[in-house]
Write a protein that holds these residues in place. Structure first.
Motif, PDB file in Angstrom:
ATOM      1  N   THR A   1       9.168  -2.065   3.550  1.00  7.51           N
ATOM      2  CA  THR A   1       8.077  -2.273   2.595  1.00  7.51           C
ATOM      3  C   THR A   1       8.560  -2.798   1.250  1.00  7.51           C
ATOM      4  OG1 THR A   1       8.186   0.062   1.914  1.00  7.51           O
ATOM      5  CG2 THR A   1       6.567  -0.535   3.613  1.00  7.51           C
ATOM      6  N   SER A   2       9.853  -2.934   1.081  1.00  6.97           N
ATOM      7  CA  SER A   2      10.353  -3.560  -0.152  1.00  6.97           C
ATOM      8  C   SER A   2      10.741  -5.000   0.150  1.00  6.97           C
ATOM      9  CB  SER A   2      11.534  -2.769  -0.729  1.00  6.97           C
ATOM     10  OG  SER A   2      12.577  -2.619   0.221  1.00  6.97           O
ATOM     11  N   PHE A   3      11.860  -5.200   0.794  1.00  7.35           N
ATOM     12  CA  PHE A   3      12.308  -6.564   1.071  1.00  7.35           C
ATOM     13  C   PHE A   3      11.337  -7.307   1.987  1.00  7.35           C
ATOM     14  CE2 PHE A   3      14.858  -9.828   3.176  1.00  7.35           C
ATOM     15  CZ  PHE A   3      15.465 -10.432   2.078  1.00  7.35           C
TER      16      PHE A   3
ATOM     17  N   ALA B   1      -1.996  -2.629   2.749  1.00  9.06           N
ATOM     18  CA  ALA B   1      -1.088  -1.583   2.286  1.00  9.06           C
ATOM     19  C   ALA B   1      -0.908  -0.488   3.338  1.00  9.06           C
ATOM     20  CB  ALA B   1      -1.603  -0.981   0.980  1.00  9.06           C
ATOM     21  N   VAL B   2      -2.016  -0.009   3.887  1.00 10.85           N
ATOM     22  CA  VAL B   2      -1.948   1.045   4.906  1.00 10.85           C
ATOM     23  C   VAL B   2      -1.244   0.527   6.156  1.00 10.85           C
ATOM     24  CG1 VAL B   2      -3.322   2.506   6.445  1.00 10.85           C
ATOM     25  CG2 VAL B   2      -3.970   2.266   4.040  1.00 10.85           C
ATOM     26  N   GLY B   3      -1.539  -0.703   6.538  1.00  5.75           N
ATOM     27  CA  GLY B   3      -0.915  -1.275   7.719  1.00  5.75           C
ATOM     28  C   GLY B   3       0.589  -1.428   7.560  1.00  5.75           C
ATOM     29  N   GLU B   4       1.030  -1.886   6.392  1.00 10.29           N
ATOM     30  CA  GLU B   4       2.464  -2.056   6.164  1.00 10.29           C
ATOM     31  C   GLU B   4       3.182  -0.708   6.141  1.00 10.29           C
ATOM     32  OE1 GLU B   4       4.094  -4.621   6.390  1.00 10.29           O
ATOM     33  OE2 GLU B   4       2.948  -6.365   5.715  1.00 10.29           O
TER      34      GLU B   4
ATOM     35  N   ILE C   1       9.098  11.533   6.009  1.00 12.70           N
ATOM     36  CA  ILE C   1      10.071  10.870   5.134  1.00 12.70           C
ATOM     37  C   ILE C   1       9.780   9.372   5.070  1.00 12.70           C
ATOM     38  CG2 ILE C   1      12.512  10.269   4.867  1.00 12.70           C
ATOM     39  CD1 ILE C   1      13.106  12.999   6.289  1.00 12.70           C
ATOM     40  N   SER C   2       9.484   8.796   6.221  1.00  9.15           N
ATOM     41  CA  SER C   2       9.176   7.363   6.275  1.00  9.15           C
ATOM     42  C   SER C   2       7.925   7.043   5.474  1.00  9.15           C
ATOM     43  CB  SER C   2       9.004   6.911   7.732  1.00  9.15           C
ATOM     44  OG  SER C   2      10.192   7.084   8.469  1.00  9.15           O
ATOM     45  N   TYR C   3       6.926   7.920   5.559  1.00 18.70           N
ATOM     46  CA  TYR C   3       5.698   7.711   4.783  1.00 18.70           C
ATOM     47  C   TYR C   3       6.004   7.701   3.287  1.00 18.70           C
ATOM     48  CZ  TYR C   3       1.580   9.105   2.129  1.00 18.70           C
ATOM     49  OH  TYR C   3       0.590   9.199   1.173  1.00 18.70           O
ATOM     50  N   ALA C   4       6.761   8.697   2.841  1.00 24.88           N
ATOM     51  CA  ALA C   4       7.054   8.812   1.408  1.00 24.88           C
ATOM     52  C   ALA C   4       7.812   7.598   0.895  1.00 24.88           C
ATOM     53  CB  ALA C   4       7.857  10.092   1.148  1.00 24.88           C
ATOM     54  N   PHE C   5       8.835   7.171   1.635  1.00 27.95           N
ATOM     55  CA  PHE C   5       9.661   6.070   1.140  1.00 27.95           C
ATOM     56  C   PHE C   5       9.053   4.703   1.440  1.00 27.95           C
ATOM     57  CE2 PHE C   5      12.778   9.450   0.846  1.00 27.95           C
ATOM     58  CZ  PHE C   5      13.396   9.139  -0.365  1.00 27.95           C
ATOM     59  N   ALA C   6       8.235   4.594   2.466  1.00 21.12           N
ATOM     60  CA  ALA C   6       7.532   3.334   2.699  1.00 21.12           C
ATOM     61  C   ALA C   6       6.533   3.090   1.572  1.00 21.12           C
ATOM     62  CB  ALA C   6       6.811   3.373   4.047  1.00 21.12           C
ATOM     63  N   ALA C   7       5.813   4.132   1.184  1.00 23.09           N
ATOM     64  CA  ALA C   7       4.877   4.006   0.065  1.00 23.09           C
ATOM     65  C   ALA C   7       5.623   3.707  -1.227  1.00 23.09           C
ATOM     66  CB  ALA C   7       4.060   5.293  -0.081  1.00 23.09           C
ATOM     67  N   ALA C   8       6.774   4.358  -1.419  1.00 26.71           N
ATOM     68  CA  ALA C   8       7.579   4.096  -2.615  1.00 26.71           C
ATOM     69  C   ALA C   8       8.078   2.659  -2.631  1.00 26.71           C
ATOM     70  CB  ALA C   8       8.760   5.068  -2.676  1.00 26.71           C
TER      71      ALA C   8
END
Length: 260
Positions: A85-87, A113-116, A156-163
């Motif tokens: 979700t960053s690069f 956003a939700v899909g990504e 963990i993936s949810y938290a850092f994907a959103a971040a």
């Protein structure tokens, strides 16, 4: 100051973007395999290699590799989701202009956003399953509670994907990714990935405990070592709050940037 109205999202429209992403991913498993190479190398070089010198971790009474492996699993979920979700999103947003082609369709910015984020969560789970398999094959599993690492990796993936999505909205060009590493690398090294919190002076421990990766590691390591208690709710609440705040920031900033 202009008020930003964040459009609603629906499960069906978000699933359309997830399907689009996985239609691309299914052409090659290379990205997922690449996401496993680095953590496996850390496990072999530090967990096993340094572990031969360390032996048993004081106060925990488990071999060093067994102690380190759950932490590396947590970082695997973190890196997989955050990088996507960053690069990945930066490329689609700034270079390929993918979202400009999507917005004229019924999908809203919130759907994107939700899909990504959901796509990143799925990939985070897949790489976590792969790394857990490596742990099991290497004899580094000591408790059946380690299976809780899989739902933990989703959180963990949810938290850092959103971040990652939120951070991406602040990036101007590729050199800005260097600023991300100025935070991510020290956090990886010092968030008790390779040694317990007790090695730090008392004054420093609250700073370490404030890091999102510290809570991610606690969420995976404690059950993996057979220590299951109500304390596990602390990292759960932390990561839910962290991810939700990041998601709020990401959707508002994406809406402002893409609909202006």
């Amino acid at each position: 100051m202009t008020t930003v109205v964040v459009p609603a999202w629906t499960r069906r429209r978000a699933l359309a973007l997830i399907e689009r992403n996985f239609m691309i991913y299914r052409r090659s498993v290379t990205p997922l395999l690449n996401a496993l190479v680095e953590p496996i190398l850390y496990l072999l070089s530090i967990g096993v290699g340094v572990g031969l010198l360390v032996g048993t971790v004081p106060g925990v009474d488990v071999p060093y590799a067994v102690y380190v492996a759950p932490a590396i699993l947590a970082t695997t979920a973190m890196n997989t989701a955050f990088n996507q979700t960053s690069f990945g999103v930066f490329i689609r947003l700034r270079v390929e202009k993918t979202y400009e082609a999507i917005l004229p369709t019924p999908l809203s910015v919130s759907d994107i956003a939700v899909g990504e984020v959901t796509s990143a969560m799925i990939n985070g789970l897949l790489t976590s399953i792969g790394f857990l398999t490596v742990m099991a094959a290497g004899g580094l599993v000591t408790s059946a509670w380690v299976l809780l690492a899989l739902p933990a990796s989703v959180l963990i993936s949810y938290a850092f994907a959103a971040a990652g999505l939120a951070v991406t909205t602040y990036l101007r060009d590729f050199p800005d990714f260097q600023y991300i590493q100025l935070f991510m690398l020290p956090m990886f090294l010092f968030a008790t990935t390779f040694y317990p919190l007790s090695v730090y002076p008392e004054a420093v421990r609250p700073l370490i405990q404030a890091l999102p990766l510290y809570h991610s590691i606690e969420l995976v390591r404690e059950p993996a070592l057979g220590h299951l208690s109500w304390d596990v709710l602390i990292p759960v609440v932390y990561l839910v709050a962290f991810g939700s705040i990041a998601m709020y920031v990401a959707t508002r900033r994406m809406t402002r940037a893409m609909l202006r």
